[in-house]
Design a protein around this motif. Structure first.
Motif, PDB file in Angstrom:
ATOM      1  N   LYS A   2      70.373  42.703  -1.300  1.00 37.47           N
ATOM      2  CA  LYS A   2      70.206  41.275  -0.640  1.00 37.47           C
ATOM      3  C   LYS A   2      69.946  40.079  -1.749  1.00 37.47           C
ATOM      4  CE  LYS A   2      66.767  39.591   1.941  1.00 37.47           C
ATOM      5  NZ  LYS A   2      65.796  39.680   3.149  1.00 37.47           N
ATOM      6  N   ALA A   3      69.027  40.348  -2.592  1.00 35.36           N
ATOM      7  CA  ALA A   3      68.670  39.378  -3.737  1.00 35.36           C
ATOM      8  C   ALA A   3      69.885  38.867  -4.487  1.00 35.36           C
ATOM      9  CB  ALA A   3      67.536  39.652  -4.268  1.00 35.36           C
ATOM     10  N   ALA A   4      70.765  40.112  -5.104  1.00 37.05           N
ATOM     11  CA  ALA A   4      71.905  39.949  -5.740  1.00 37.05           C
ATOM     12  C   ALA A   4      72.917  39.266  -4.949  1.00 37.05           C
ATOM     13  CB  ALA A   4      72.249  41.308  -6.016  1.00 37.05           C
ATOM     14  N   LEU A   5      73.173  39.512  -3.556  1.00 33.36           N
ATOM     15  CA  LEU A   5      74.043  39.004  -3.026  1.00 33.36           C
ATOM     16  C   LEU A   5      73.897  37.386  -2.793  1.00 33.36           C
ATOM     17  CD1 LEU A   5      74.941  41.573  -0.262  1.00 33.36           C
ATOM     18  CD2 LEU A   5      76.471  40.788  -2.004  1.00 33.36           C
ATOM     19  N   ILE A   6      72.731  37.166  -2.586  1.00 30.42           N
ATOM     20  CA  ILE A   6      72.253  35.788  -2.378  1.00 30.42           C
ATOM     21  C   ILE A   6      72.518  34.769  -3.477  1.00 30.42           C
ATOM     22  CG2 ILE A   6      70.151  34.354  -1.908  1.00 30.42           C
ATOM     23  CD1 ILE A   6      69.307  36.371  -0.089  1.00 30.42           C
ATOM     24  N   PHE A   7      72.169  35.710  -4.651  1.00 30.67           N
ATOM     25  CA  PHE A   7      72.179  35.004  -5.994  1.00 30.67           C
ATOM     26  C   PHE A   7      73.709  34.667  -6.317  1.00 30.67           C
ATOM     27  CE2 PHE A   7      72.946  35.010 -10.540  1.00 30.67           C
ATOM     28  CZ  PHE A   7      71.963  34.115 -10.992  1.00 30.67           C
ATOM     29  N   LYS A   8      74.556  35.624  -6.112  1.00 30.44           N
ATOM     30  CA  LYS A   8      76.015  35.722  -6.247  1.00 30.44           C
ATOM     31  C   LYS A   8      76.714  34.607  -5.434  1.00 30.44           C
ATOM     32  CE  LYS A   8      79.931  38.615  -6.580  1.00 30.44           C
ATOM     33  NZ  LYS A   8      80.691  40.139  -5.991  1.00 30.44           N
ATOM     34  N   ALA A   9      76.315  34.394  -4.158  1.00 28.68           N
ATOM     35  CA  ALA A   9      76.853  33.381  -3.382  1.00 28.68           C
ATOM     36  C   ALA A   9      76.669  32.048  -4.037  1.00 28.68           C
ATOM     37  CB  ALA A   9      76.360  33.427  -1.791  1.00 28.68           C
ATOM     38  N   GLY A  10      75.235  31.739  -4.483  1.00 30.43           N
ATOM     39  CA  GLY A  10      74.887  30.494  -5.065  1.00 30.43           C
ATOM     40  C   GLY A  10      75.531  30.151  -6.246  1.00 30.43           C
ATOM     41  N   SER A  19      81.824  25.959  -0.101  1.00 25.54           N
ATOM     42  CA  SER A  19      80.573  26.734   0.706  1.00 25.54           C
ATOM     43  C   SER A  19      81.141  28.282   1.390  1.00 25.54           C
ATOM     44  CB  SER A  19      80.135  26.045   1.819  1.00 25.54           C
ATOM     45  OG  SER A  19      80.965  25.390   2.585  1.00 25.54           O
ATOM     46  N   SER A  20      82.412  28.216   1.977  1.00 30.73           N
ATOM     47  CA  SER A  20      82.810  29.134   2.796  1.00 30.73           C
ATOM     48  C   SER A  20      83.298  30.107   1.831  1.00 30.73           C
ATOM     49  CB  SER A  20      84.016  28.808   3.500  1.00 30.73           C
ATOM     50  OG  SER A  20      84.395  29.846   4.517  1.00 30.73           O
ATOM     51  N   GLN A  21      84.056  29.864   0.615  1.00 29.41           N
ATOM     52  CA  GLN A  21      84.592  30.624  -0.250  1.00 29.41           C
ATOM     53  C   GLN A  21      83.405  31.666  -1.076  1.00 29.41           C
ATOM     54  OE1 GLN A  21      86.776  27.969  -2.580  1.00 29.41           O
ATOM     55  NE2 GLN A  21      88.636  29.045  -2.304  1.00 29.41           N
ATOM     56  N   ALA A  22      82.249  30.734  -1.252  1.00 33.97           N
ATOM     57  CA  ALA A  22      81.137  31.364  -2.043  1.00 33.97           C
ATOM     58  C   ALA A  22      80.421  32.471  -1.084  1.00 33.97           C
ATOM     59  CB  ALA A  22      79.800  30.312  -2.338  1.00 33.97           C
ATOM     60  N   VAL A  23      80.257  32.250   0.132  1.00 37.18           N
ATOM     61  CA  VAL A  23      79.693  33.272   1.160  1.00 37.18           C
ATOM     62  C   VAL A  23      80.678  34.522   1.301  1.00 37.18           C
ATOM     63  CG1 VAL A  23      79.127  33.697   3.562  1.00 37.18           C
ATOM     64  CG2 VAL A  23      78.262  31.534   2.545  1.00 37.18           C
ATOM     65  N   CYS A  24      81.922  34.176   1.461  1.00 36.89           N
ATOM     66  CA  CYS A  24      83.062  35.296   1.434  1.00 36.89           C
ATOM     67  C   CYS A  24      83.209  36.026   0.391  1.00 36.89           C
ATOM     68  CB  CYS A  24      84.559  34.567   2.090  1.00 36.89           C
ATOM     69  SG  CYS A  24      84.162  34.161   3.750  1.00 36.89           S
ATOM     70  N   GLY A  25      83.188  35.279  -0.695  1.00 41.12           N
ATOM     71  CA  GLY A  25      83.254  35.811  -2.083  1.00 41.12           C
ATOM     72  C   GLY A  25      82.055  37.005  -2.257  1.00 41.12           C
ATOM     73  N   ALA A  26      80.887  36.528  -1.889  1.00 36.62           N
ATOM     74  CA  ALA A  26      79.667  37.297  -2.261  1.00 36.62           C
ATOM     75  C   ALA A  26      79.770  38.434  -1.476  1.00 36.62           C
ATOM     76  CB  ALA A  26      78.629  36.214  -2.070  1.00 36.62           C
ATOM     77  N   LEU A  27      80.302  38.509  -0.382  1.00 38.76           N
ATOM     78  CA  LEU A  27      80.421  39.834   0.656  1.00 38.76           C
ATOM     79  C   LEU A  27      81.823  40.301   0.706  1.00 38.76           C
ATOM     80  CD1 LEU A  27      78.556  37.839   3.793  1.00 38.76           C
ATOM     81  CD2 LEU A  27      77.419  39.241   1.986  1.00 38.76           C
ATOM     82  N   ALA A  28      82.754  39.803  -0.292  1.00 33.71           N
ATOM     83  CA  ALA A  28      83.952  40.695  -0.138  1.00 33.71           C
ATOM     84  C   ALA A  28      83.989  42.171  -0.385  1.00 33.71           C
ATOM     85  CB  ALA A  28      84.801  39.984  -1.262  1.00 33.71           C
ATOM     86  N   GLY A  29      83.148  42.597  -1.318  1.00 32.75           N
ATOM     87  CA  GLY A  29      83.013  43.922  -1.800  1.00 32.75           C
ATOM     88  C   GLY A  29      82.366  44.875  -0.608  1.00 32.75           C
ATOM     89  N   THR A  37      91.087  37.546  -2.925  1.00 35.30           N
ATOM     90  CA  THR A  37      91.685  37.458  -1.366  1.00 35.30           C
ATOM     91  C   THR A  37      90.621  36.932  -0.521  1.00 35.30           C
ATOM     92  OG1 THR A  37      92.938  39.715  -1.903  1.00 35.30           O
ATOM     93  CG2 THR A  37      92.196  39.097   0.501  1.00 35.30           C
ATOM     94  N   ALA A  38      89.442  37.023  -0.990  1.00 28.25           N
ATOM     95  CA  ALA A  38      88.128  36.358   0.037  1.00 28.25           C
ATOM     96  C   ALA A  38      88.414  34.942   0.008  1.00 28.25           C
ATOM     97  CB  ALA A  38      87.050  37.130  -0.040  1.00 28.25           C
ATOM     98  N   PHE A  39      88.437  34.589  -1.543  1.00 21.51           N
ATOM     99  CA  PHE A  39      88.461  33.044  -1.619  1.00 21.51           C
ATOM    100  C   PHE A  39      89.553  32.472  -1.084  1.00 21.51           C
ATOM    101  CE2 PHE A  39      86.605  33.604  -6.209  1.00 21.51           C
ATOM    102  CZ  PHE A  39      85.264  33.861  -5.659  1.00 21.51           C
ATOM    103  N   ALA A  59      78.236  28.579   7.394  1.00 14.74           N
ATOM    104  CA  ALA A  59      78.028  28.918   8.845  1.00 14.74           C
ATOM    105  C   ALA A  59      79.270  29.615   9.122  1.00 14.74           C
ATOM    106  CB  ALA A  59      77.789  28.081   9.623  1.00 14.74           C
ATOM    107  N   ASP A  60      80.411  28.865   8.986  1.00 12.59           N
ATOM    108  CA  ASP A  60      81.771  29.654   9.253  1.00 12.59           C
ATOM    109  C   ASP A  60      82.136  30.916   8.791  1.00 12.59           C
ATOM    110  OD1 ASP A  60      82.727  27.685  11.327  1.00 12.59           O
ATOM    111  OD2 ASP A  60      83.737  26.565   9.763  1.00 12.59           O
ATOM    112  N   ALA A  61      81.538  31.177   7.646  1.00 14.59           N
ATOM    113  CA  ALA A  61      81.794  32.207   6.724  1.00 14.59           C
ATOM    114  C   ALA A  61      81.018  33.445   7.317  1.00 14.59           C
ATOM    115  CB  ALA A  61      81.704  31.965   5.391  1.00 14.59           C
TER     116      ALA A  61
END
Length: 124
Positions: A2-10, A19-29, A37-39, A59-61
Motif C-alpha cells: 500500500k505505501a509503495a503504491l501511494i508513493f508511486k502515485a504521488g 491526477s487521473s493518470q497518476a492514480v491509474c498509473g500506480a494501479l496499472a499492474g 496504456t493506463a496513462f 476521484a474519477d480514477a
C-alpha cells in the motif's frame, strides 16, 4: 504494498502525470496493464475532467473491480463517498481552487485516492 503504491502515485504526479493518470498509473499492474496504456486511458480525466474543473481526476480514477456493473457502481460510489468525506468535496474547483491547481494539495488527493482504494481491498 500500500505505501509503495501511494508513493508511486504521488511521484507520477510530480513527474508530470495529471491526477487521473497518476492514480491509474500506480494501479496499472494490479489490472495487468502497462503504465503507458493506463496513462492513455486516464489522460482526459485530469484537472476536473479535461480541465473543466469538475470531478477531481483522482476521484474519477478510483477503480471498481468487483464483477458486475452494478457491483462496480456500488463500490465506486462507496469509495468516492469516502473521498468526499475525507476532503469535503469531489470537485476540482472546490478542492484546488477555481483559478488553478494547488499542486501540493493535488498530490495529496492523488495519494489519498490510492490509499482509499487500497484500504477498501485490505492491502497492507
Amino acid at each position: 504494498m500500500k505505501a509503495a503504491l501511494i508513493f508511486k502515485a504521488g511521484e507520477l504526479y510530480e513527474l508530470g502525470c495529471n491526477s487521473s493518470q497518476a492514480v491509474c498509473g500506480a494501479l496499472a499492474g494490479h489490472y495487468g496493464l502497462d503504465q503507458e496504456t493506463a496513462f492513455r486511458m486516464a489522460s482526459s480525466f485530469g484537472d476536473g475532467t479535461s480541465r473543466l474543473r469538475g470531478t477531481c481526476g483522482a476521484a474519477d480514477a478510483i477503480p471498481g473491480d468487483t464483477g458486475t456493473r452494478e457491483e462496480n457502481y456500488r463500490m465506486v460510489r462507496e469509495l468516492v463517498a469516502e473521498f468526499k468525506r475525507r476532503h469535503g468535496s469531489v470537485f476540482c474547483a472546490t478542492l484546488c481552487g477555481p483559478a488553478g491547481k494547488d499542486r501540493k494539495r493535488c498530490r495529496k488527493l492523488v495519494e489519498s485516492a490510492v490509499e482509499i482504494y487500497a484500504d477498501y481491498l485490505g492491502w497492507q
